[in-house]
Design a protein around this motif. Sequence first.
Motif: not given
Lengths: 156, 156
Positions: B17-32
């Motif tokens: 979707x966005x680009x060649x790069x993405x930033x995420x939060x480890x804990x949020x993703x794990x929570x999700x």
Amino acid sequence: MRLSDSIESFIKAMLNDESDEVELKRNELAEYFQCAPSQINYVLATRFSPDHGYLTESRRGGGGYIRIVRVVESGSQRLMYLINERIGDSLSEEECVRLISQLKEQQIITADEATLMAASVSTRAMGIPIPDALKNSLRARMMKSMLMSIAARNRT
Amino acid sequence: MRLSDSIESFIKAMLNDESDEVELKRNELAEYFQCAPSQINYVLATRFSPDHGYLTESRRGGGGYIRIVRVVESGSQRLMYLINERIGDSLSEEECVRLISQLKEQQIITADEATLMAASVSTRAMGIPIPDALKNSLRARMMKSMLMSIAARNRT
DNA sequence: ACTCTGTTGGTCAAAGATAGTCAGAGTTGT
DNA sequence: ACAACTCTGACTATCTTTGACCAACAGAGT
């Protein structure tokens, strides 16, 4: 009726129904047939080997599986002939090159693929210290493996 | 469906979707995904490694993050890197498969070529009685030989 | 500046989930 | 009886998931 035969029929039935490809769980199948899981491997080895015209791949661990692909009857006659009869246990580099160029002429493989195959069996690639006899037996195996994968993709 | 696969898809969708790069939060993703945070690290290690064509960087502490970057290289750059640096004297089947599938994703080779290459270095093809160390050194040589043939044809 | 503390991410080992291998016991056909 | 085929179980290899403990960074308080 032998267990192995039942399992073989079962898998073949799945292949008929769905497509040329089926995925199964070793443990589930073993459970279904009330047998040791390794029995499944035996059936795969004796009835779904490449020589029988099938390819299998698998994954272990959580969510593991076994996938069986039928190549028989769909791969071109020419390829199956090469795999089962023409190529034996040993093939020299020259023989490989000859076979590859024939396949290219017959448009069974593209020029790029021919180059790739030739590169893989080339003397340069095989520069490890083992007897020539072993190298040629390796070439035979590699050629069969590659032709098998081509036959698999050519299935309709 | 494997958890790891879901997380992998999720991240890849974000990258598309966005680009060649993405930033995420480890804990949020794990929570999700309702899983242990370290599960995220596992996914990064097994599916977003440099061999898979990705780079990751991260920061701890308040405002921490994990950034995943898809490496964009020209075909010839990638091939030269692989031949001259990445592939040394030895390569396992798993490493071969990983590198091959990455080349396919970057469209440096076609799906058919990928299949062919994988077939040539497969365990099935290598079924001759020599030590594993020799097999892996052979794989490295074969891979280099094949990649060089691809590099040669790509020179336009 | 220095330290303390809360907020993140990293590592690693262990447990869980599958599949593979191989030697030997059992079965069958000749 | 013998050879070939079948089947099993113990052991091994690989992939996934979790949790306990560690490391780094930011901001507040001193």
